[in-house]
Each structure stands twice: as structure tokens, then as C-alpha cells.
Design a protein around this motif. Structure first.
Motif, PDB file in Angstrom:
ATOM      1  N   LYS A  40      52.007  37.120  -3.139  1.00 51.25           N
ATOM      2  CA  LYS A  40      51.103  36.525  -2.161  1.00 51.25           C
ATOM      3  C   LYS A  40      49.722  36.268  -2.762  1.00 51.25           C
ATOM      4  N   PRO A  41      49.189  35.063  -2.563  1.00 50.39           N
ATOM      5  CA  PRO A  41      47.830  34.773  -3.046  1.00 50.39           C
ATOM      6  C   PRO A  41      46.786  35.351  -2.099  1.00 50.39           C
ATOM      7  N   GLN A  42      45.779  35.977  -2.651  1.00 52.91           N
ATOM      8  CA  GLN A  42      44.702  36.544  -1.836  1.00 52.91           C
ATOM      9  C   GLN A  42      43.396  35.831  -2.155  1.00 52.91           C
ATOM     10  N   GLN A  43      42.730  35.318  -1.133  1.00 49.34           N
ATOM     11  CA  GLN A  43      41.494  34.561  -1.288  1.00 49.34           C
ATOM     12  C   GLN A  43      40.298  35.492  -1.468  1.00 49.34           C
ATOM     13  N   ILE A  44      39.626  35.419  -2.630  1.00 50.00           N
ATOM     14  CA  ILE A  44      38.412  36.229  -2.849  1.00 50.00           C
ATOM     15  C   ILE A  44      37.286  35.369  -3.445  1.00 50.00           C
ATOM     16  N   ARG A  45      37.262  34.081  -3.076  1.00 47.70           N
ATOM     17  CA  ARG A  45      36.314  33.157  -3.713  1.00 47.70           C
ATOM     18  C   ARG A  45      34.862  33.496  -3.404  1.00 47.70           C
TER      19      ARG A  45
END
Length: 284
Positions: A228-233
Motif C-alpha cells: 500500500k502506498p502511503q502519502q507523506i508529501r
């Protein structure tokens, strides 16, 4: 950080570069400021000249950073090939990927490590700078971290936009923006990370791909694999230094788009053109 070649670090930072020694030096200065110290750097060099090699050799003599330089001959844009070679040369269980034209903030390694979770990869942020500001940033600006300060950047000619939030978001604000940003979490090579075992499970990068979404394609296979990709931008950023891209050709985008279309349609997990190449084995 003390150099200890016998002890394998938990984290490997893979930094891609091609004939940008001035920018690479600024990126390495950024890694000298990291709050987390237990990591190695693998420089994935896609055919740079002696100028880059000399810079790296000189830097290694003066720095406490543990640096390995992985180089291949220049046969055009082959970033995916050198990244796979760098993965094989790395020792860490957790891999962070960035580019040699990106200055990491001092929390880059610690944030990726702190937010890492089994079964996930992290998609972090970058902040583009103009050539004028890119040139102005000095070693002292990086050591003091003032080049990441919004007021400092505005003073040096940056135009004020919503993207400045990438540099000013902490705590609750950071969590809210990560959650509600309209940008999907993807594998972007200038600031992304994942587990070594997961990257090996999908066979790394597809070496047929050149410029244009070549990093994202591996991320798409990771997602097909169940990662799963996790958004931490808004959690940690790099400063993206400006440069020309004379190596980019239209056919690169066309070819890459076709490969990604198949990856998505067939939900492919494995590439035969990756770290372990069945194609090469068949020829041999």
C-alpha cells in the motif's frame, strides 16, 4: 556517524546522478546534516564523467558518510539499470530513493524510517526551485537548514504559492494535508522509500524504461503485489534544484506509457527486465 564498513546499516539511501557534480555535492552536504545517522549512501551513477568521480572520491575522504559509488558507461538515459545495480550493491533492509539534484532536509532519513510500516511504501515530497535560487544555496545554508525556511526562500526570489505548505507543515497541519491532498501516492524517485524484500519481490525497476514515469511503474507493480502506498508529501521534503533535461526524447514517453499500460491492465507484479533478468539468462 562513524564509518564502520563491517556493520550493515539498516537503511540504504540510493541517490541517482548524471553529470551534475555541483548539485550532487549540495545533496551530499544535506545528508551530512541528517538527524538519523545509521545509514549508507549508494550513488547510482548513470555514466557521469571523471568530474563526478573526483568529487565523490574527495567527498569520501573528508566526510563521515558511508558512500559507495556504483557507475555504468554512458549509453543514454538508463536510470532504471543503474538503480537496479545500486539495489544489489546496497546492504540495508529499508531503501530510500532520491536524486542527486535534490537537497534532503535533515529529517529525511528519520521521517522515512519513523513512518515505515510493513506492507507499505512511502511517497514523500519535493519542492522545485528556480535556477537562480538553486545556484545561490551554499554549504552554510544547508548546514543551518535556512534554505528550507519559507521566509529565506521568499527573500531570495521565490514566488509565494500553496506549495510552500510543504516546508511549513508539522503536526496536525501535516496530517491533514497528507490526508486530503488531491495528489495520489505514487513511487516518485526523488523521494520515496520501501522495504528491500518488497522491491526484490517485484524484481526492481523495469530496465526497458527510460525517462518518464519509469519510477512510478515499479510502484504500480508494488501496489499490484499488495503493497500500500502511503502519502507523506507534507512530512519530509527535498529541495529540487533546477536543471536542463537534454537527454529527454518523445519516444521515451511513448514507450514507457505502453509498458505502464500493460502493467496496469494485466496487474503485473514481476518484470522480466529487472534485477533478475530472465531475458539475459535465456541469451546466456
Amino acid at each position: 556517524m562513524v564509518k564502520d564498513e563491517d556493520t550493515a546499516p539498516f537503511v540504504s539511501v540510493i541517490v541517482s546522478t548524471y553529470n551534475q557534480p555541483e548539485w550532487l555535492q549540495k545533496a551530499l552536504w544535506g545528508f551530512e546534516q541528517q538527524l538519523e545517522r545509521n545509514f549508507e549512501i549508494i550513488i547510482a551513477d548513470d555514466g557521469s564523467t571523471e568530474e563526478t568521480k573526483n568529487l565523490i572520491d574527495d567527498f569520501k575522504k573528508k566526510s563521515s558518510l558511508r558512500i559507495t559509488h556504483v557507475w555504468q558507461e554512458d549509453h543514454g538515459f538508463q536510470k532504471t539499470k543503474i538503480l537496479n545495480k545500486a539495489i544489489k550493491a546496497s546492504k540495508g533492509e529499508y531503501l530510500i530513493f532520491t536524486d542527486g539534484d535534490c537537497i534532503p532536509r535533515n529529517d529525511l532519513v528519520s521521517t522515512h524510517l519513523g513512518l515505515s510500516r510493513p506492507g507499505c511504501f512511502l511517497s514523500a515530497g519535493y519542492f522545485k526551485l528556480s535556477m537562480k535560487i538553486s545556484k545561490q544555496i551554499t554549504k552554510n545554508d544547508i548546514e543551518t537548514q535556512r534554505c528550507f525556511n519559507a521566509k529565506w526562500l521568499l527573500k531570495h526570489g521565490l514566488k509565494k504559492t500553496f506549495k510552500l505548505n510543504k516546508l511549513t507543515s508539522y503536526g496536525l497541519k501535516e496530517d491533514i494535508l497528507n490526508t486530503f491532498t488531491p495528489t495520489s501516492a505514487t513511487w516518485d524517485g526523488n523521494n520515496a522509500s520501501g522495504w528491500r524484500k518488497d522491491i526484490l519481490a517485484v524484481n526492481g525497476f523495469d530496465e526497458r524504461m527510460q525517462y518518464g514515469g519509469e519510477d512510478r511503474e515499479m510502484g504500480e507493480r508494488l501496489m499490484n503485489f499488495g503493497i500500500k502506498p502511503q502519502q507523506i508529501r507534507y512530512s519530509t521534503v527535498t529541495l529540487h534544484l533546477d536543471h536542463e533535461r537534454g537527454y529527454v526524447k518523445k519516444e521515451m514517453f511513448v514507450n514507457n506509457k505502453a509498458i505502464r499500460k500493460v502493467t496496469k491492465k494485466e496487474k503485473r507484479v514481476w518484470t522480466d527486465y529487472g534485477i533478475v533478468s530472465k531475458v539475459k539468462a535465456a541469451v546466456d
